[in-house]
Enzyme design. Structure first.
Site, short mmCIF file in Angstrom:
data_model
loop_
_atom_site.label_atom_id
_atom_site.label_comp_id
_atom_site.label_asym_id
_atom_site.label_seq_id
_atom_site.Cartn_x
_atom_site.Cartn_y
_atom_site.Cartn_z
CG ASP A 85 -0.24 -0.02 2.54
OD1 ASP A 85 0.75 -0.76 2.66
OD2 ASP A 85 -0.67 0.71 3.46
CD GLU A 139 4.05 0.57 6.89
OE1 GLU A 139 4.89 0.86 7.76
OE2 GLU A 139 3.68 1.38 6.02
#
Length: 365
Positions: A85, A139
């Protein structure tokens, strides 16, 4: 396949060319949007590419995390971890290359590192250590949604090894361990009164002045562990207080963030803050333990030797702390300047991407 990008529909390849130039692979990853919580398209692409191009790997899926590993019976295993991400796109997509620099959202944090991992996963067929690759989701947002935490709960055996390498941006040098972090609220109270008769009240905002003076006078601790220097930090990051423009405030809250060296536990960091702010109400709102360098492990020494450089301490918190909590030595090693992470100007020298591949190939081949 078509995907929306900056308001336009653009073609996205059905597969990634994992064995090709890792710089081109980085650009391909950047060109697939994967803001936290919306990683499914990229996770599908990574999974499909690994299954098609790396038959020597066992591949499994956990939510929007993709895991792959060798099972060669080697005496040691190295775990690689990288998140798929990014922070929200900031008018910095699609990727573009200007000379020897690749620009775009995630080039630094951390699709350059993901590309290094994917390239090695596909091309290292006979590594001298068994390898595990973990590409995980979420994350960049709250820790409760971090895909690595889900993998730890559901597939704990996939995180076991003699060394973990988190391919977060580290400017192509080994950043060992990481700082811990703790966030607290310091509260002062008073008594309301009309500002025309202020002497009848007690101003909670004024009372916070002593807390701010202590912060300003606080001396930063610098700690050296295994040759790595960790500089602590103690900063006020938010202050709230006040009722109305004509009322003496009866409450003020100051939020303080403390980044502490990994030789301290969160409990020891809290005790230090309670000493600094003795006499004031203090509440812990968030904390995460740091990670010691872990450079004494034999396989970690092999990595350091392969880099030919000197490790440095990681200033900041990364998921190496999750591995350290499992008793696994862990380091950060990846392309990109970490100070550019999350900025509109994210960019990475292509030499760092290829350089990281060369170092890790030398370490593993």
């Amino acid at each position: 396949m078509l995907t929306a990008r900056n308001g336009n529909l653009c073609a996205v390849a059905d597969t990634l060319h994992l064995s090709a130039d890792p710089v081109d692979l980085t650009a391909a990853l950047v060109d697939v949007p994967s803001v936290s919580g919306d990683e499914a398209e990229l996770a599908d692409l990574v999974e499909r590419s690994l299954r098609e191009q790396a038959p020597h790997l066992e591949v499994v899926r956990s939510g929007n995390s993709v895991l792959a590993r060798t099972n060669l019976g080697r005496a040691e295993r190295v775990v690689f971890a990288g998140h798929l991400d990014t922070v929200p796109i900031n008018d910095n997509m699609p990727s573009r290359r200007e000379g020897d620099v690749l620009h775009g959202c995630g080039t630094v944090d951390m699709k350059g590192g993901d590309a290094v991992m994917l390239h090695l996963a596909a091309t290292l067929r006979e590594p001298r250590h068994d390898l595990t690759f973990v590409f995980y989701d979420c994350e960049e947002i709250e820790a409760s949604r971090n895909g690595l935490g889900r993998v730890e709960r559901d597939l704990p055996e996939w995180l076991r090894g003699g060394l973990a390498i988190v391919c977060e941006p580290s400017d192509g040098v080994v950043e060992a361990g990481c700082q811990g972090t703790i966030r607290v609220e310091v509260r002062t109270t008073g008594r309301r009164a009309h500002t025309a008769r202020g002497w009848m009240g007690e101003n909670a905002v004024h009372a916070m002045g002593e807390v701010l003076r202590r912060l300003q006078a606080h001396e930063t601790r610098v700690v050296e562990i295994d040759g790595c220097t960790y500089r602590e930090g103690l900063q006020a990051v938010k202050i709230t207080g006040g009722v109305a423009g004509n009322v003496v405030p009866d409450e003020c809250v100051l939020t303080v963030n403390h980044r502490f060296a990994p030789d301290r536990s969160p409990a020891e960091a809290e005790a230090h803050l309670r000493e600094v702010f003795a006499g004031f109400d203090l509440v812990v709102t968030d904390f995460a333990a740091g990670a010691l360098p872990g450079l004494s492990a034999p396989v970690a020494k092999e990595l350091v030797a392969a880099t030919g450089g000197t490790p440095v301490g990681k200033l900041g918190w990364t998921d190496v702390a999750r591995f350290a909590a499992l008793g696994i030595p862990a380091v950060n090693f990846g392309p990109g300047d970490p100070t550019l992470a999350h900025t509109q100007q994210e960019n990475v020298p292509v030499s760092q991407i290829t350089g990281c591949v060369d170092v890790l190939r030398r370490f593993l081949a």
